[in-house]
Write an enzyme that holds these catalytic residues in place. Sequence first.
Site, mmCIF file in Angstrom:
data_model
loop_
_atom_site.group_PDB
_atom_site.id
_atom_site.type_symbol
_atom_site.label_atom_id
_atom_site.label_comp_id
_atom_site.label_asym_id
_atom_site.label_seq_id
_atom_site.Cartn_x
_atom_site.Cartn_y
_atom_site.Cartn_z
ATOM 1 N N GLU A 182 27.925 -5.781 42.281
ATOM 2 C CA GLU A 182 27.041 -6.042 41.141
ATOM 3 C C GLU A 182 27.472 -7.287 40.383
ATOM 4 O OE1 GLU A 182 28.250 -3.111 42.022
ATOM 5 O OE2 GLU A 182 26.432 -2.010 42.582
ATOM 6 N N HIS B 209 23.692 8.965 38.312
ATOM 7 C CA HIS B 209 22.306 8.542 38.580
ATOM 8 C C HIS B 209 21.420 8.889 37.393
ATOM 9 C CE1 HIS B 209 24.080 9.404 42.579
ATOM 10 N NE2 HIS B 209 23.441 8.322 42.946
HETATM 11 C C1 LIG Z 1 28.798 0.558 42.097
HETATM 12 C C2 LIG Z 1 27.761 1.147 42.964
HETATM 13 N N1 LIG Z 1 26.749 0.384 43.415
HETATM 14 C C3 LIG Z 1 25.758 0.915 44.163
HETATM 15 C C4 LIG Z 1 25.763 2.244 44.493
HETATM 16 C C5 LIG Z 1 24.610 2.856 45.303
HETATM 17 N N2 LIG Z 1 25.024 3.228 46.657
HETATM 18 C C6 LIG Z 1 25.449 4.482 46.941
HETATM 19 S S1 LIG Z 1 25.965 4.636 48.521
HETATM 20 C C7 LIG Z 1 25.612 3.017 48.864
HETATM 21 C C8 LIG Z 1 25.901 2.472 50.232
HETATM 22 C C9 LIG Z 1 27.353 2.501 50.573
HETATM 23 O O1 LIG Z 1 27.531 2.100 51.898
HETATM 24 P P1 LIG Z 1 28.949 2.180 52.617
HETATM 25 O O2 LIG Z 1 29.998 1.669 51.709
HETATM 26 O O3 LIG Z 1 28.816 1.505 53.917
HETATM 27 O O4 LIG Z 1 29.239 3.727 52.789
HETATM 28 P P2 LIG Z 1 28.457 4.790 53.700
HETATM 29 O O5 LIG Z 1 27.373 5.386 52.853
HETATM 30 O O6 LIG Z 1 27.945 4.091 54.886
HETATM 31 O O7 LIG Z 1 29.459 5.835 54.058
HETATM 32 C C10 LIG Z 1 25.092 2.385 47.735
HETATM 33 C C11 LIG Z 1 24.650 0.977 47.678
HETATM 34 C C12 LIG Z 1 26.836 3.009 44.002
HETATM 35 N N3 LIG Z 1 26.938 4.318 44.278
HETATM 36 N N4 LIG Z 1 27.808 2.446 43.239
#
Ligand SMILES: Cc1ncc(C[n+]2csc(CCOP(=O)(O)OP(=O)(O)O)c2C)c(N)n1
Lengths: 409, 409, 337, 337
Positions: free
Chosen positions: D60, D129
């Site tokens: 972010e 959320h």
């Molecule tokens: C600071 C923050 N930004 C955005 C999100 C929204 N978000 C939740 S899971 C996710 C994807 C994460 O992907 P990854 O790190 O590859 O983990 P995976 O879900 O594949 O295990 C996002 C963007 C969040 N939870 N926290």
Amino acid sequence: MEPSRLKFHVPEPEVRPGGTPDFSNVPIPKAGIAPRPPVDTKPEDMRELAYGIIRVLDDDGNPVGPWAGSLSDEELAEGLRHMMTLRAFDARMQMAQRQGKTSFYMQHLGEEAVSTAFRKALEPGDMNFPTYRQAGLLIAGGYPMVTMMNQIYSNELDPLKGRQLPVMYASKEYGFFSISGNLATQYIQAVGWAMASAIKGDTRIAAGWIGDGSTAESDFHSAMVFASTYRAPVVLNIVNNQWAISTFQGIARGGAATFAARGLGFNIPSLRVDGNDYLAVHAVAKWAIERARKNFGPTLIEYVTYRAGAHSTSDDPSAYRPKTEAVAWPLGDPVMRLKEHLINKGLWSEERHKQAEAEVLSGVLAAQKEAESHGTLHAGGKPSVRDVFEGVYAEMPPHLRRQRQQAGV
Amino acid sequence: MEPSRLKFHVPEPEVRPGGTPDFSNVPIPKAGIAPRPPVDTKPEDMRELAYGIIRVLDDDGNPVGPWAGSLSDEELAEGLRHMMTLRAFDARMQMAQRQGKTSFYMQHLGEEAVSTAFRKALEPGDMNFPTYRQAGLLIAGGYPMVTMMNQIYSNELDPLKGRQLPVMYASKEYGFFSISGNLATQYIQAVGWAMASAIKGDTRIAAGWIGDGSTAESDFHSAMVFASTYRAPVVLNIVNNQWAISTFQGIARGGAATFAARGLGFNIPSLRVDGNDYLAVHAVAKWAIERARKNFGPTLIEYVTYRAGAHSTSDDPSAYRPKTEAVAWPLGDPVMRLKEHLINKGLWSEERHKQAEAEVLSGVLAAQKEAESHGTLHAGGKPSVRDVFEGVYAEMPPHLRRQRQQAGV
Amino acid sequence: MPRLTMIEAIRSAMDVAMGRDDDVVVFGEDVGYFGGVFRCTAGLQQKYGKSRCFDAPINESGIVGAAIGMAAYGLKPCIEIQFADYVYPGYDQIVSEAARIRYRSNGEFTCPIVVRMPTGGGIFGGQTHSQSPEALFTHVSGLKTVVCSNPYDAKGLLIAAIEDPDPVIFLEPKRLYNGPFDGHHDRPVTPWSKHELGEVPDGHYTVPLGKAVIRRPGNDMTILAYGTMVYVAQAAAEETGIDAEVIDLRTLVPLDLETITASVKKTGRCVVVHEATQTGGFAGELVTLVQEACFFHLEAPVARVTGYDTPYPHAQEWSYFPGPARLGRAMRETMEA
Amino acid sequence: MPRLTMIEAIRSAMDVAMGRDDDVVVFGEDVGYFGGVFRCTAGLQQKYGKSRCFDAPINESGIVGAAIGMAAYGLKPCIEIQFADYVYPGYDQIVSEAARIRYRSNGEFTCPIVVRMPTGGGIFGGQTHSQSPEALFTHVSGLKTVVCSNPYDAKGLLIAAIEDPDPVIFLEPKRLYNGPFDGHHDRPVTPWSKHELGEVPDGHYTVPLGKAVIRRPGNDMTILAYGTMVYVAQAAAEETGIDAEVIDLRTLVPLDLETITASVKKTGRCVVVHEATQTGGFAGELVTLVQEACFFHLEAPVARVTGYDTPYPHAQEWSYFPGPARLGRAMRETMEA
Ligand SMILES: Cc1ncc(C[n+]2csc(CCOP(=O)(O)OP(=O)(O)O)c2C)c(N)n1
Ligand SMILES: Cc1ncc(C[n+]2csc(CCOP(=O)(O)OP(=O)(O)O)c2C)c(N)n1
Ligand SMILES: [Mg+2]
Ligand SMILES: [Mg+2]
């Protein structure tokens, strides 16, 4: 078997006050030995440049190796003058602060080559996102010294209306983004600017600047991630002057061999340069800028230099490092080294140098006199209190108008 | 000469919905060829491990190479059971969410080996700082499934009192730090925990967990900087399951060859492992954990795996990737691979497997029945509204007491 | 009793806490060998070793995040952010993590950390050495927020904060480090050695979190202040001749609403003053609570005097700073309303 | 006129802005190919290409920082933070940079960016959320803060925000994406297609920043609300039978104090309602301004109804959410005071 106890490790500089400066653990490769790959070389084929030091001027002040030759005689002489001007400017402003003419100052002593030489490799329209220690970009870019001083004095002609701490210049025309007091934020902004230039199919590139200590900040990472992902046309500069206020570079560098190596994990070409060698800085800057402009993406450059002065006018380095460390610094002084080179070339002499010093000083003094005629922080012409309320937004909203009225201005 | 126009580059996955899954550009080294250096090897002498993939099980399900042999027959069988349990657990909870028994769920389909095998390499007292996709740490650590379900259902026995989103477990005893909804924050916390253990001369180590997409977050950098500077006894795990919700790993990885390579700039030993190979995960985890415990500092491990399911119950991957991509994934399915290996070894059979599936399912169903007897999100036993106000501070301050009274509880 | 500056008092607090409890560790940018840019940690590394007091990389998120991990382990980190203006990179770790770990884990893990930071203006520090971001913490459930105003309190509050089982934001008005400052920048500042609140006992004592103190009793109106503004308020009372009761809040969350309410019910008038920008500042919270609790006792609207809603300017610092003249004007208006 | 959901209206705003001005670019996590987890940017990449609408790495600070650099170049980035709860890593770039670049450079550089983010609870999203962090922006000089409450406004305000020369925080109450929600979670929600504010003109129009609107005229009291709470307030007015004037603030900074003051002077009573936690919330600012401007017209203390000072809980969402019953109670108390 009882497992061994864990131990906590905190890196320490070699020497502290009272000790004898010792840079014998700093490996200084010979000048001229680092290869100069073509600008379209793949990062993975030039990783070793992140571990050595690209040097052009050898110990006798002569240019050697493939990175030599990027500058004409006139350009070299101009470079020396820029560095001397920055040094004289710093000395006067440092003194002006001591005299109470302003609140604060930050000088470049020992690091003059980095920003002045880099500036000469840029084209008009390119944009720097500097820290507080790249005023050489302005000096070498022809920005009026008197305007810099007006800012430092927060006087009636201060282009920033007294709002900013001294040295936090900003000039769009001169390709110098507004300096932030918050470290590292500008690094990702530089990448954003470069992305914008690419989005628009422009030809202008951006340069980001950061200190060794500030590479630890998170926005260093943001910049690397975005630059790598979008192949942004940006040169990301790390000025490793060995110190971050009282903290030696080993705290930010940790177990890593070099700061430049941070780029390798992003597959960004990463070069380490002798920051006290005007010729080397210019040659590497030119290479990286060309690379960016030709759509080969970002470059990370670490300038190895030494902060010979205090961090700022609020700092006294004798509390945390030996007083003579600057003298012992193995890469010498950038002004002396370029001077020696020019003398070797028959373009310069000790006499000529003295004369140039006097000329430069009188230029700085004239600017200072003019600036002071428009006021200093606590005397003479001042920006208005109205300027406190202006410029928060393009248009002043009602609540600020009310507050301005309450303030009676 | 007019300089060429800059171009903006945005990485794209090979294929999108409608296309045929294609992993031909993903280099998969042969099993058994990656060297296994002694745990005290200097990072600079093992950089190539950041670019390959350490694999133990070959295409026929036989263990090969220097990383083989870290597990006994019993441990292998137990590992299979753990993975099967996690998969069955996921399936039931996924369904429970569809049935409205809870609000949300996140499964591990295809990634079961990573957390279950890692857990078996830890010692009691070690601490994980997980993301939402490492419930295998709990399953393999013997944490009661019914307690997990109580949390998922936010029921009257929910150990977190209904305060947390489903799957955001926390258990000190089981070495499982409270999961945050905010990505990456736990990575530097893991380093801090490890630093504390070193400060106290303890023997316990920490493990941090992060997803491929989340390596882009700034706290990834914080963790690397602090781990490297203080040589913290921590294992930093990257679970590269190729996707971050709808975003393919190339957006976070950018121009870099691998995520593991990010460690090289910090001189942290960095290994890449077949995340669908239970044996490889365990062997590498064991190596890194031993390294940490013996005061050789941090290790970065990238597990190459594939998120075969949706990101969460709020997600439908068919909108952004071919439906059959999971099947085409070249590293196969971790359960099937370990099963094949056990069959090869004569320790297992198709029949035995069916039977085990039934056993595992009945264990999950029994747990589910018990959990549901204590309520589900919208029915039956519930945590109290008082629990909303408790636990914000150790002692409830006056303003919260007032608010609780206003709430009538 | 020894007289200490506020810097020495803060240092003494950490010294006492580290001496009594091996689990207290201190770190931050430049805090180790050098002892901090304001010298608050000077000597602690020498005394307690590099494992207990050390330099951190310049990464505020890392500093807070590491402290959270250490606290989860069982330590009690007391960390320094070099200036409050530089806390924002660590804001996520404070807001999303430190503040919520006890709650979200139902006490499985807790976060007894103290985040110290110099705050406020008055030193020609410009926009990045002058901010007062307390309202960005008081809005966050799970945090406690303390602002000290003198050496005695600073030591007692800091020891209490370190011993507190929850995260505490500890704001140190840097303009008070060397002496009380009442806004008359053109007059010499009395050093703490000449002030009774500079008397700081050796050894351990606490000033409890959540208790305000009346610095100047009075009957005509109540002034709610904290940090540097406590002295501005005292000066304004003397200069206007209005018999104001000056309350030094000391802790903003949890707030000592009882002391506030008792005073306003007595005086019937109230002015709130802080250095932070106005809109959304903590004054809004105080005004709201006062009018809620004392509505039928109020003879005039509760006024607030604050920094203007602009970044903190450099040259015009003394026009920006809410000094006794500006406060006095609001006090007179409140008396006349 | 077409009826759109709030998601479609927001998408239409970006579509219109991108169509009119090549310098408008849109990016954020999952916003490119996929079109955003709430689908607000669906179709934009297809229509305007990958240079104008693209996926960002999960960072972010990087997203905001890159947008700031782009704005300095001359673009007008409209970026998405996936949930308001995840804005904190980008908070430094917003507070220390975006908000201050015009001021500190005296207009040499400016920062016309829009930071969109879904906000608020009501979807069983738990602590990460559901947050309503508006007060963390309203306190920051240099930012404008907008909260939309219906499709018509959402489109007009977002176009105005994109065209604004300064940084705008644009909060989208996610519980309103598909229909007005009045807090009666046990009743079916009317979709926007059945609501007159779902009528959204094609093409370009703006709803000016800084202007509130009266959603329900009334004489007995004034309710100040924004976002989801606008519907809660309307429901509470109907259910209590109190003839409340409900004002939808729409923009928190700059605030339409005129509309507020006129109403409270007329009604003599005021209740402020928001979903965010209480202490230090924006209600404090509103109460303070109202009592300042309308003190002698007030017949009762200004009350506030808010989220409790705890992290947002999961299971107990409907006890936490300030619905019509809780607001109604405060309204009755305010009538009786
Ligand atoms: C600071 C923050 N930004 C955005 C999100 C929204 N978000 C939740 S899971 C996710 C994807 C994460 O992907 P990854 O790190 O590859 O983990 P995976 O879900 O594949 O295990 C996002 C963007 C969040 N939870 N926290
Ligand atoms: C976010 C942030 N944290 C801390 C500071 C305080 N600070 C100012 S300069 C400095 C040291 C920076 O060192 P380095 O990056 O090496 O740059 P140098 O001063 O050596 O040029 C520190 C810690 C700051 N300005 N911003
Ligand atoms: Mg430095
Ligand atoms: Mg992933």
